[in-house]
Design a protein around this motif. Structure first.
Motif, PDB file in Angstrom:
ATOM      1  N   ARG A 236      59.050  24.527  -5.899  1.00  0.00           N
ATOM      2  CA  ARG A 236      59.480  24.255  -4.530  1.00  0.00           C
ATOM      3  C   ARG A 236      58.913  25.318  -3.597  1.00  0.00           C
ATOM      4  O   ARG A 236      59.002  26.516  -3.887  1.00  0.00           O
ATOM      5  N   LEU A 237      58.346  24.864  -2.483  1.00  0.00           N
ATOM      6  CA  LEU A 237      57.790  25.772  -1.489  1.00  0.00           C
ATOM      7  C   LEU A 237      58.598  25.644  -0.202  1.00  0.00           C
ATOM      8  O   LEU A 237      58.797  24.535   0.305  1.00  0.00           O
ATOM      9  N   SER A 238      59.073  26.770   0.310  1.00  0.00           N
ATOM     10  CA  SER A 238      59.869  26.791   1.543  1.00  0.00           C
ATOM     11  C   SER A 238      59.129  27.603   2.591  1.00  0.00           C
ATOM     12  O   SER A 238      58.736  28.758   2.332  1.00  0.00           O
ATOM     13  N   TRP A 239      58.952  27.021   3.772  1.00  0.00           N
ATOM     14  CA  TRP A 239      58.262  27.713   4.861  1.00  0.00           C
ATOM     15  C   TRP A 239      59.235  28.649   5.565  1.00  0.00           C
ATOM     16  O   TRP A 239      60.356  28.263   5.888  1.00  0.00           O
ATOM     17  N   THR A 240      58.792  29.886   5.777  1.00  0.00           N
ATOM     18  CA  THR A 240      59.654  30.881   6.422  1.00  0.00           C
ATOM     19  C   THR A 240      59.235  31.173   7.859  1.00  0.00           C
ATOM     20  O   THR A 240      60.071  31.582   8.667  1.00  0.00           O
ATOM     21  N   THR A 241      57.979  30.979   8.193  1.00  0.00           N
ATOM     22  CA  THR A 241      57.521  31.134   9.578  1.00  0.00           C
ATOM     23  C   THR A 241      56.531  30.016   9.884  1.00  0.00           C
ATOM     24  O   THR A 241      56.100  29.275   9.002  1.00  0.00           O
ATOM     25  N   GLY A 242      56.146  29.911  11.137  1.00  0.00           N
ATOM     26  CA  GLY A 242      55.199  28.890  11.557  1.00  0.00           C
ATOM     27  C   GLY A 242      55.895  27.633  12.047  1.00  0.00           C
ATOM     28  O   GLY A 242      57.128  27.581  12.175  1.00  0.00           O
ATOM     29  N   ALA A 243      55.119  26.605  12.317  1.00  0.00           N
ATOM     30  CA  ALA A 243      55.661  25.365  12.862  1.00  0.00           C
ATOM     31  C   ALA A 243      56.592  24.658  11.891  1.00  0.00           C
ATOM     32  O   ALA A 243      57.449  23.877  12.300  1.00  0.00           O
ATOM     33  N   ASN A 244      56.443  24.925  10.585  1.00  0.00           N
ATOM     34  CA  ASN A 244      57.274  24.266   9.571  1.00  0.00           C
ATOM     35  C   ASN A 244      58.432  25.126   9.095  1.00  0.00           C
ATOM     36  O   ASN A 244      59.047  24.818   8.064  1.00  0.00           O
ATOM     37  N   ALA A 245      58.751  26.200   9.804  1.00  0.00           N
ATOM     38  CA  ALA A 245      59.825  27.109   9.378  1.00  0.00           C
ATOM     39  C   ALA A 245      61.125  26.338   9.160  1.00  0.00           C
ATOM     40  O   ALA A 245      61.538  25.535   9.987  1.00  0.00           O
ATOM     41  N   GLY A 246      61.742  26.569   8.000  1.00  0.00           N
ATOM     42  CA  GLY A 246      62.988  25.890   7.654  1.00  0.00           C
ATOM     43  C   GLY A 246      62.799  24.639   6.832  1.00  0.00           C
ATOM     44  O   GLY A 246      63.776  24.109   6.279  1.00  0.00           O
ATOM     45  N   LEU A 247      61.573  24.133   6.723  1.00  0.00           N
ATOM     46  CA  LEU A 247      61.293  22.939   5.939  1.00  0.00           C
ATOM     47  C   LEU A 247      60.790  23.335   4.554  1.00  0.00           C
ATOM     48  O   LEU A 247      60.405  24.480   4.321  1.00  0.00           O
ATOM     49  N   ALA A 248      60.809  22.387   3.646  1.00  0.00           N
ATOM     50  CA  ALA A 248      60.403  22.662   2.267  1.00  0.00           C
ATOM     51  C   ALA A 248      59.657  21.464   1.708  1.00  0.00           C
ATOM     52  O   ALA A 248      59.737  20.352   2.237  1.00  0.00           O
ATOM     53  N   GLY A 249      58.958  21.696   0.617  1.00  0.00           N
ATOM     54  CA  GLY A 249      58.220  20.640  -0.053  1.00  0.00           C
ATOM     55  C   GLY A 249      57.982  20.999  -1.501  1.00  0.00           C
ATOM     56  O   GLY A 249      58.326  22.104  -1.955  1.00  0.00           O
ATOM     57  N   ALA A 250      57.381  20.082  -2.243  1.00  0.00           N
ATOM     58  CA  ALA A 250      57.104  20.282  -3.661  1.00  0.00           C
ATOM     59  C   ALA A 250      55.615  20.561  -3.865  1.00  0.00           C
ATOM     60  O   ALA A 250      54.755  19.954  -3.211  1.00  0.00           O
ATOM     61  N   VAL A 251      55.323  21.468  -4.780  1.00  0.00           N
ATOM     62  CA  VAL A 251      53.941  21.841  -5.084  1.00  0.00           C
ATOM     63  C   VAL A 251      53.397  20.892  -6.154  1.00  0.00           C
ATOM     64  O   VAL A 251      54.036  20.666  -7.187  1.00  0.00           O
ATOM     65  N   LYS A 252      52.240  20.352  -5.904  1.00  0.00           N
ATOM     66  CA  LYS A 252      51.588  19.456  -6.865  1.00  0.00           C
ATOM     67  C   LYS A 252      50.693  20.230  -7.817  1.00  0.00           C
ATOM     68  O   LYS A 252      50.704  19.973  -9.033  1.00  0.00           O
ATOM     69  N   ARG A 253      49.921  21.178  -7.283  1.00  0.00           N
ATOM     70  CA  ARG A 253      48.957  21.863  -8.142  1.00  0.00           C
ATOM     71  C   ARG A 253      48.628  23.244  -7.566  1.00  0.00           C
ATOM     72  O   ARG A 253      48.526  23.429  -6.352  1.00  0.00           O
ATOM     73  N   TRP A 254      48.487  24.223  -8.472  1.00  0.00           N
ATOM     74  CA  TRP A 254      48.056  25.573  -8.107  1.00  0.00           C
ATOM     75  C   TRP A 254      46.909  25.973  -9.027  1.00  0.00           C
ATOM     76  O   TRP A 254      46.992  25.873 -10.245  1.00  0.00           O
ATOM     77  N   THR A 255      45.778  26.410  -8.411  1.00  0.00           N
ATOM     78  CA  THR A 255      44.624  26.890  -9.179  1.00  0.00           C
ATOM     79  C   THR A 255      44.289  28.300  -8.727  1.00  0.00           C
ATOM     80  O   THR A 255      44.156  28.561  -7.522  1.00  0.00           O
ATOM     81  N   LEU A 256      44.153  29.179  -9.699  1.00  0.00           N
ATOM     82  CA  LEU A 256      43.896  30.588  -9.387  1.00  0.00           C
ATOM     83  C   LEU A 256      42.462  30.826  -8.944  1.00  0.00           C
ATOM     84  O   LEU A 256      42.198  31.707  -8.112  1.00  0.00           O
TER      85      LEU A 256
END
Length: 319
Positions: A236-256
């Protein structure tokens, strides 16, 4: 009824003892009566007491929405605000229901409410899920408040929520829809627990990050994260600043390799470099991940060795 007769009825109404002034909407009742028999002066006194009875011209619909966080909203089809159940039902021309469906066999019916965004229901409420599973009721009321009892037409909960730049659509699921929900737990190959809950027992690790570059729709980069591939998948990713602050979403993929995070759904508003977020480790709910990534196989909540549909459909080899 002619205009002269309507004028005579309205003029006589205040003179009748113990009666109220005739409202314009009540003249419609006199018009209907006149179609049955001519209105005579001697019949006015007989018709006026009937003006205190309910008339369809005084009916209005009121919807009440009570959210899970305790916030309540009310809307009405009347042309002015109404007081109802301690709420002020807002007169909203851009809030209308679809056809209501009720079935005699007790199966679930549905209704949609379509409206435009306003200061009562804003875009942020829809994006944050504040209206999800909210209780909703539809009442038929007398907007003239003459002591008639409001009538409950439909009661349920808000299901699917859709929105666009023009407005929103709320799916109203009747209480019968609750009977279609699974009760209890089922056998699944994947873990039934949520990462970090009491039955899982794993302490969820959360990383803080900053967007360094936007990389397409629903994807961005953070050069500061250094965890292995797949660490944040299903997290789960939660936005702390910016236009999406307070909203959250699910991560599909992370590549290093390219420090790239891809979301299951694009953020509601534009993501910009410098926006900060918190992202939690994810879990694919497999026995392998539970054992090797979290060392928590004893608490695994799935049944990977139970035969599935494929095994049940297998046939013995032909001889």
């Amino acid at each position: 009824m002619s205009a002269l007769r309507i004028g005579r009825a309205a003029a006589l109404a205040p003179a009748a003892a113990g009666t109220r002034a005739v409202h314009a909407s009540r003249i419609a009742c006199l018009v209907l009566a006149e179609r049955q028999a001519p209105l005579r002066l001697g019949r006015v006194a007989v018709l006026l007491p009937a003006l205190s009875t309910p008339c369809v011209t005084r009916h209005a619909l009121v919807w009440t929405i009570r959210r899970r966080d305790g916030t309540a909203h009310a809307f009405t089809t009347h042309d002015r605000a109404l007081s109802f159940q301690g709420l002020v039902a807002r007169a909203c021309d851009g809030f209308a229901p679809s056809a209501s469906e009720a079935r005699s066999d007790g199966s679930a019916g549905t209704m949609d409410l379509v409206g435009v965004l306003n200061d009562e229901i804003a875009e942020a409420d829809l994006l944050s899920g504040a209206l999800d599973d909210a209780d909703i009721e539809c009442w038929q009321v007398d907007w003239d408040d003459r002591g008639t009892t409001p009538r409950l037409l439909q009661k349920g909960r808000i299901g699917q929520v859709e929105h666009s730049a023009a407005g929103f659509r709320l799916e109203v699921r009747t209480l019968a829809a609750l009977l279609n929900q699974p009760v209890g737990e089922v056998y699944t190959a994947q873990c039934r627990w949520t990462l970090g809950d009491a039955r899982c027992g794993v302490a969820v690790t959360v990383r803080s990050g900053t967007v360094t570059a936007v990389d397409g729709l629903g994807a961005f980069r953070d050069d500061g994260l250094s965890d292995p591939d797949g660490t944040f998948d299903h997290g789960r990713l939660s936005w702390t600043t910016g236009a999406n602050a307070g909203l959250a979403g699910a991560v599909k993929r992370w590549t290093l390799a390219d420090h790239r995070l891809v979301l299951h759904q694009p953020a509601a508003r534009a993501v910009a470099p410098g926006d900060t977020f918190d992202v939690a480790f994810g879990c694919p709910r497999t026995a392998d991940a539970c054992a090797n990534r979290f060392a928590n196989l004893l608490n695994f909540g799935g049944f990977p060795h139970v035969p599935g549909h494929d095994a049940l459909q297998q046939r013995p080899p032909a001889r």
